[in-house]
Design a protein around this motif. Structure first.
Motif, PDB file in Angstrom:
ATOM      1  N   ALA A 178     -12.785  23.035  63.394  1.00  0.00           N
ATOM      2  CA  ALA A 178     -13.040  22.311  64.652  1.00  0.00           C
ATOM      3  C   ALA A 178     -14.536  22.101  64.802  1.00  0.00           C
ATOM      4  O   ALA A 178     -15.344  22.907  64.327  1.00  0.00           O
ATOM      5  CB  ALA A 178     -12.491  23.080  65.849  1.00  0.00           C
ATOM      6  N   LYS A 270     -13.944  25.849  75.057  1.00  0.00           N
ATOM      7  CA  LYS A 270     -14.041  24.600  74.299  1.00  0.00           C
ATOM      8  C   LYS A 270     -12.715  23.861  74.179  1.00  0.00           C
ATOM      9  O   LYS A 270     -12.689  22.678  73.845  1.00  0.00           O
ATOM     10  CB  LYS A 270     -14.547  24.899  72.875  1.00  0.00           C
ATOM     11  N   LEU A 271     -11.596  24.549  74.434  1.00  0.00           N
ATOM     12  CA  LEU A 271     -10.286  23.979  74.122  1.00  0.00           C
ATOM     13  C   LEU A 271      -9.336  24.069  75.308  1.00  0.00           C
ATOM     14  O   LEU A 271      -9.407  25.013  76.094  1.00  0.00           O
ATOM     15  CB  LEU A 271      -9.655  24.723  72.938  1.00  0.00           C
ATOM     16  N   ASP A 275      -4.561  22.736  72.655  1.00  0.00           N
ATOM     17  CA  ASP A 275      -5.467  22.665  71.512  1.00  0.00           C
ATOM     18  C   ASP A 275      -5.630  24.040  70.880  1.00  0.00           C
ATOM     19  O   ASP A 275      -5.690  24.172  69.658  1.00  0.00           O
ATOM     20  CB  ASP A 275      -6.844  22.150  71.950  1.00  0.00           C
ATOM     21  N   ALA A 276      -5.720  25.068  71.730  1.00  0.00           N
ATOM     22  CA  ALA A 276      -5.900  26.423  71.226  1.00  0.00           C
ATOM     23  C   ALA A 276      -4.707  26.859  70.389  1.00  0.00           C
ATOM     24  O   ALA A 276      -4.867  27.493  69.344  1.00  0.00           O
ATOM     25  CB  ALA A 276      -6.118  27.389  72.393  1.00  0.00           C
TER      26      ALA A 276
END
Length: 285
Positions: A178, A270-271, A275-276
């Motif tokens: 990522a 960040k996610l 997404d995680a």
């Protein structure tokens, strides 16, 4: 004196040096709760697999006499004391190391047979290791192999370098999982990288990442004054997985150490949740 790997032949005479007074581990020296706790991922009659936390030195050394992984292991598995080495250094069952501030999975030998078998696997590069690193900047390529010999820095003796006067071959395979956009106080963005080293040189991954201009976040030795983004007060490097052949059965085993809290906290900022979950799936591949 013979090496630990030396064979014994007919007619050889074996002399064993006594362990210096005070060097041997006394099982009664620890009461429950005195030694640091350690998370055990797996154990059987031959091996112990642990998740070493950041900040813990593997075995006693100058400046780090107590609170080591060896202390934690001996408190929980006191029979390991039988494998104390005759040179006075207490490292029973230790066949490989992680830097003090690198977290993650380690395998420890529980018997002399397993110590010999595992040491041979590391020497022959049969062991497969997978690390996660969060680094400064966005790597341009999705996949990259770094083949740069690593050795002691020619001037700064606490550092390793790809410009050593006596380097040894070192190979690391990188995959970008990522890339994250710049945030407050971060002008370059960051990348989450999976690293699979073929070799096991001291500080290899940290040196290799720094050599391409992408040091681990929070690494004071190879990243200069690189910030940890408020999350990392140590190098952002985690030994995620370790694959070995069982010393007795030969069965291929893989062990995974859960992400430490600072990695989880960083990724959470960040996610999104979806997404995680997707990222965790990729991490385990």
């Amino acid at each position: 004196s013979a090496r630990a790997s030396s064979g014994v032949r007919t007619g050889d005479r074996v002399e064993v040096a006594a362990i210096p007074a005070g060097a041997a581990y006394d099982p009664s020296s620890y009461k429950e709760g005195d030694a640091p706790e350690i998370s055990v991922i797996f154990d059987d009659d031959e091996i112990i697999v642990v998740n070493k936390p950041a900040g813990m030195t593997v075995h006693p050394a100058p400046g780090h006499p107590n609170g080591t992984l060896v202390d934690a292991l001996l408190a929980r598995f006191p029979e390991l004391a039988a494998m104390a080495e005759p040179d006075g250094v207490l490292r029973p069952g230790i066949v490989h190391r992680l830097d003090k501030d690198t977290s993650g999975v380690m395998v420890v030998a529980r018997t002399p047979f397993s110590r010999t078998a595992l040491s041979r696997q590391f020497k022959d590069r049969i062991v497969k290791k997978t690390y996660l690193a969060i680094v400064k900047g966005k790597l341009a390529r999705d996949r990259l192999t770094i083949e740069r010999p690593v050795g002691r820095h020619p001037i700064e003796r606490k550092r390793m370098s790809v410009r050593s006067n006596a380097p040894r071959d070192a190979i690391s395979h990188l995959t970008v999982l990522a890339r994250f956009d710049p945030a407050d106080g971060d002008e370059m963005g960051t990348s989450l990288v999976r690293v699979r080293p073929d070799t096991g040189r001291t500080h290899q991954i940290r040196v290799h990442l720094a050599s391409i201009g992408h040091p681990c976040l929070g690494d004071p030795l190879y990243g200069g004054k690189s910030a940890g983004g408020g999350f990392f007060h140590r190098q952002a490097l985690h030994a995620l997985a370790l694959s070995i052949a069982h010393p007795r059965s030969g069965e291929r085993l893989e062990f995974v150490a859960p992400l430490p809290g600072d990695f989880d906290e960083f990724l959470a900022t960040k996610l999104f949740a979806a997404d995680a979950r997707e990222l965790r799936r990729w991490i385990e591949l």
